[in-house]
Scaffold this motif. Structure first.
Motif, PDB file in Angstrom:
ATOM      1  N   ILE A 157       0.843  -1.202   0.000  1.00 23.42           N
ATOM      2  CA  ILE A 157       0.000   0.000   0.000  1.00 23.42           C
ATOM      3  C   ILE A 157       0.874   1.246   0.000  1.00 23.42           C
ATOM      4  CG2 ILE A 157      -1.743   1.298   1.288  1.00 23.42           C
ATOM      5  CD1 ILE A 157      -2.755  -1.404   2.367  1.00 23.42           C
ATOM      6  N   PHE A 158       1.930   1.222   0.816  1.00 16.96           N
ATOM      7  CA  PHE A 158       2.855   2.354   0.849  1.00 16.96           C
ATOM      8  C   PHE A 158       3.558   2.540  -0.487  1.00 16.96           C
ATOM      9  CE2 PHE A 158       7.386   3.583   1.668  1.00 16.96           C
ATOM     10  CZ  PHE A 158       7.153   4.928   1.863  1.00 16.96           C
ATOM     11  N   ALA A 159       4.011   1.434  -1.091  1.00 17.85           N
ATOM     12  CA  ALA A 159       4.755   1.523  -2.347  1.00 17.85           C
ATOM     13  C   ALA A 159       3.922   2.151  -3.458  1.00 17.85           C
ATOM     14  CB  ALA A 159       5.238   0.137  -2.763  1.00 17.85           C
ATOM     15  N   SER A 160       2.613   1.931  -3.449  1.00 13.22           N
ATOM     16  CA  SER A 160       1.736   2.511  -4.476  1.00 13.22           C
ATOM     17  C   SER A 160       1.474   3.987  -4.255  1.00 13.22           C
ATOM     18  CB  SER A 160       0.400   1.765  -4.516  1.00 13.22           C
ATOM     19  OG  SER A 160       0.561   0.454  -4.993  1.00 13.22           O
ATOM     20  N   SER A 161       1.773   4.483  -3.063  1.00 15.61           N
ATOM     21  CA  SER A 161       1.456   5.872  -2.739  1.00 15.61           C
ATOM     22  C   SER A 161       2.539   6.812  -3.236  1.00 15.61           C
ATOM     23  CB  SER A 161       1.301   6.035  -1.221  1.00 15.61           C
ATOM     24  OG  SER A 161       2.574   6.048  -0.586  1.00 15.61           O
ATOM     25  N   ARG A 162       2.191   8.081  -3.335  1.00  9.87           N
ATOM     26  CA  ARG A 162       3.168   9.081  -3.768  1.00  9.87           C
ATOM     27  C   ARG A 162       4.163   9.416  -2.663  1.00  9.87           C
ATOM     28  NH1 ARG A 162       3.338  11.768  -8.298  1.00  9.87           N
ATOM     29  NH2 ARG A 162       1.790  11.344  -9.908  1.00  9.87           N
ATOM     30  N   MET A 163       3.943   8.882  -1.464  1.00  7.19           N
ATOM     31  CA  MET A 163       4.926   9.059  -0.398  1.00  7.19           C
ATOM     32  C   MET A 163       6.185   8.242  -0.671  1.00  7.19           C
ATOM     33  SD  MET A 163       2.437   8.787   2.935  1.00  7.19           S
ATOM     34  CE  MET A 163       3.843   8.779   4.047  1.00  7.19           C
ATOM     35  N   CYS A 164       6.067   7.221  -1.507  1.00  5.97           N
ATOM     36  CA  CYS A 164       7.170   6.293  -1.763  1.00  5.97           C
ATOM     37  C   CYS A 164       7.898   6.680  -3.050  1.00  5.97           C
ATOM     38  CB  CYS A 164       6.632   4.866  -1.861  1.00  5.97           C
ATOM     39  SG  CYS A 164       7.909   3.601  -2.052  1.00  5.97           S
ATOM     40  N   GLU A 165       9.219   6.693  -2.996  1.00  4.66           N
ATOM     41  CA  GLU A 165      10.003   6.969  -4.197  1.00  4.66           C
ATOM     42  C   GLU A 165       9.791   5.855  -5.221  1.00  4.66           C
ATOM     43  OE1 GLU A 165      11.780   9.621  -4.947  1.00  4.66           O
ATOM     44  OE2 GLU A 165      11.225  10.561  -3.049  1.00  4.66           O
ATOM     45  N   THR A 198      12.092  -2.174   6.159  1.00  8.60           N
ATOM     46  CA  THR A 198      11.492  -1.755   7.429  1.00  8.60           C
ATOM     47  C   THR A 198      12.524  -1.419   8.496  1.00  8.60           C
ATOM     48  OG1 THR A 198      11.275  -4.090   8.060  1.00  8.60           O
ATOM     49  CG2 THR A 198       9.351  -3.030   7.083  1.00  8.60           C
ATOM     50  N   GLN A 199      13.793  -1.425   8.139  1.00  8.81           N
ATOM     51  CA  GLN A 199      14.831  -1.091   9.108  1.00  8.81           C
ATOM     52  C   GLN A 199      15.388   0.316   8.917  1.00  8.81           C
ATOM     53  OE1 GLN A 199      15.661  -3.110  11.873  1.00  8.81           O
ATOM     54  NE2 GLN A 199      13.748  -3.996  11.081  1.00  8.81           N
ATOM     55  N   GLY A 200      14.874   1.036   7.927  1.00  6.75           N
ATOM     56  CA  GLY A 200      15.249   2.429   7.743  1.00  6.75           C
ATOM     57  C   GLY A 200      14.142   3.343   8.239  1.00  6.75           C
ATOM     58  N   ILE A 201      14.004   4.500   7.611  1.00  8.24           N
ATOM     59  CA  ILE A 201      12.907   5.416   7.939  1.00  8.24           C
ATOM     60  C   ILE A 201      11.647   4.865   7.288  1.00  8.24           C
ATOM     61  CG2 ILE A 201      12.035   7.763   7.764  1.00  8.24           C
ATOM     62  CD1 ILE A 201      14.526   7.542   9.480  1.00  8.24           C
ATOM     63  N   ILE A 202      10.625   4.635   8.077  1.00 10.49           N
ATOM     64  CA  ILE A 202       9.374   4.095   7.542  1.00 10.49           C
ATOM     65  C   ILE A 202       8.200   4.930   8.039  1.00 10.49           C
ATOM     66  CG2 ILE A 202      10.242   1.740   7.317  1.00 10.49           C
ATOM     67  CD1 ILE A 202       8.795   1.029   9.910  1.00 10.49           C
TER      68      ILE A 202
END
Length: 357
Positions: A73-81, A152-156
């Motif tokens: 869900i996050f990957a599909s969002s514009r928040m994700c590079e 999930t071990q970086g900034i999330i």
């Protein structure tokens, strides 16, 4: 829906809409992925072709599982590079293909599953075959504990700090503590454990020197992911982690609900309320989340403590903390000036919130 959630948080009955909420989340995730796939600003034509070819190896249920995972869900969002999103989808699709007996192509040396709980690498002795490099432990047969996935071990989302690598000895201690805390959920309320199964999809455990003490977190854009930061700081008080598990599962449920009917009826507002639990100034949406969370925790710890003749000091402290805000103010009174901004079902739910006697 929110009224049913309020009633469910008394831990007397399961939430009957849980299955429908999960299916809606999958449909919403599929629409978001389609928008991502067809967004010329985010994907080059050759990248789109590559993702489509990777997904073509999967049946529909496996494809949807990758797309609708918390990271999906996050990957599909514009928040994700875009590069991060492509890496996630290619890896998740490839792992799903491997686990159905297919032999996907990938430019990566290591690939991770949709939930970050399994990793594969090319077998250096094989003919392009993939071998399982890591498989995470699973709580109660359904809840994987992710301690190693790079995503999930970086900034999330939901956690502002990064994390340090966890050595195997520390990882073993963390896992033992999380299993103990989870057992306290089940012994405290079997229906709270059922609620976790309905709405929690993966638990992430992290160590961070940038954070003081243990805390839990999550984000709507990764619905179903519960993040436990510095759990070993609660080594002597597993009830604190138990509280975090129930706490985050309630956020996960509200996140599911918001994909159907948002809490707010406006896109943006500066309205805020001082939390009677923490004294912090919260935006309206966060305050509503907090009210449901603390309501569920009051009922959980009341039940858990009643199930034993000698509640632990930690369990009594958790109950006192959850009760504190309701003693200071009723959530329905605090939201009264803002009811025109709220989903009417939310307003009704908060009006029905009463503490156990």
């Amino acid at each position: 829906m929110y009224c049913e959630l309020r009633k469910t948080l008394q831990w007397e009955n399961p939430m009957s809409e849980a299955g429908a909420l999960a299916r809606n989340l999958e449909r919403n995730a599929a629409r978001r992925y389609d928008r991502f796939l067809n967004d010329d600003e985010r994907l080059l034509p050759e990248e789109r072709v590559r993702l489509e070819a990777a997904a073509a190896l999967l049946d529909e249920s496996d494809r949807i599982a990758c797309i609708s995972s918390p990271q999906g869900i996050f990957a599909s969002s514009r928040m994700c590079e875009p590069d991060t999103a492509i890496e996630y989808f290619e890896g998740a699709f490839a792992v799903a293909a491997i686990e159905t007996g297919k032999k996907p192509k990938s430019r990566a040396a290591a690939i991770w599953s949709a939930k970050g709980d399994r990793s594969y690498r090319i077998d250096p002795a094989g003919d392009g075959d993939w071998e399982l490099a890591y498989s995470a432990p699973v709580l109660d047969g359904y809840l994987p504990i992710d301690t190693r996935c790079p995503a999930t071990q970086g900034i999330i989302p939901g956690v502002d700090s990064g994390a340090e690598p966890i050595d195997e000895a520390t990882e073993s201690d963390i896992l033992a503590l999380l299993f103990t805390a989870y057992a306290l959920v089940e012994s405290g309320s079997p229906l709270a454990r059922r609620f976790l199964e309905d709405f929690a999809r993966v638990m992430v455990a992290r160590n961070s020197r940038a954070d003081e003490g243990f805390h839990s977190g999550g984000a709507r854009v990764t619905a179903g992911r519960m993040v436990m930061t510095n759990p070993l700081f609660a080594r002597d008080k597993p009830e604190l982690i138990t509280d975090g598990l129930v706490h985050e599962s309630i956020h996960c449920a509200i996140d599911h609900c918001e994909f159907v009917a948002p809490i707010l009826t406006v896109v943006q507002t500066d309205a805020a309320i001082v939390s009677p639990w923490t004294g912090k100034l919260l935006d309206i949406n966060t305050f509503i989340h907090a009210s449901f969370v603390w309501y569920g925790l009051v009922h959980f710890w009341t039940l858990a403590n009643a199930r034993t003749s000698q509640p632990t000091p930690g369990a009594l402290e958790m109950l006192a903390t959850a009760r504190r805000g309701f003693i200071r103010a009723r959530p329905s009174e605090l939201i009264a000036p803002f009811t025109d901004l709220l989903n009417p079902d939310v307003t009704r739910a908060l009006g029905e919130m009463e503490m156990p006697g």
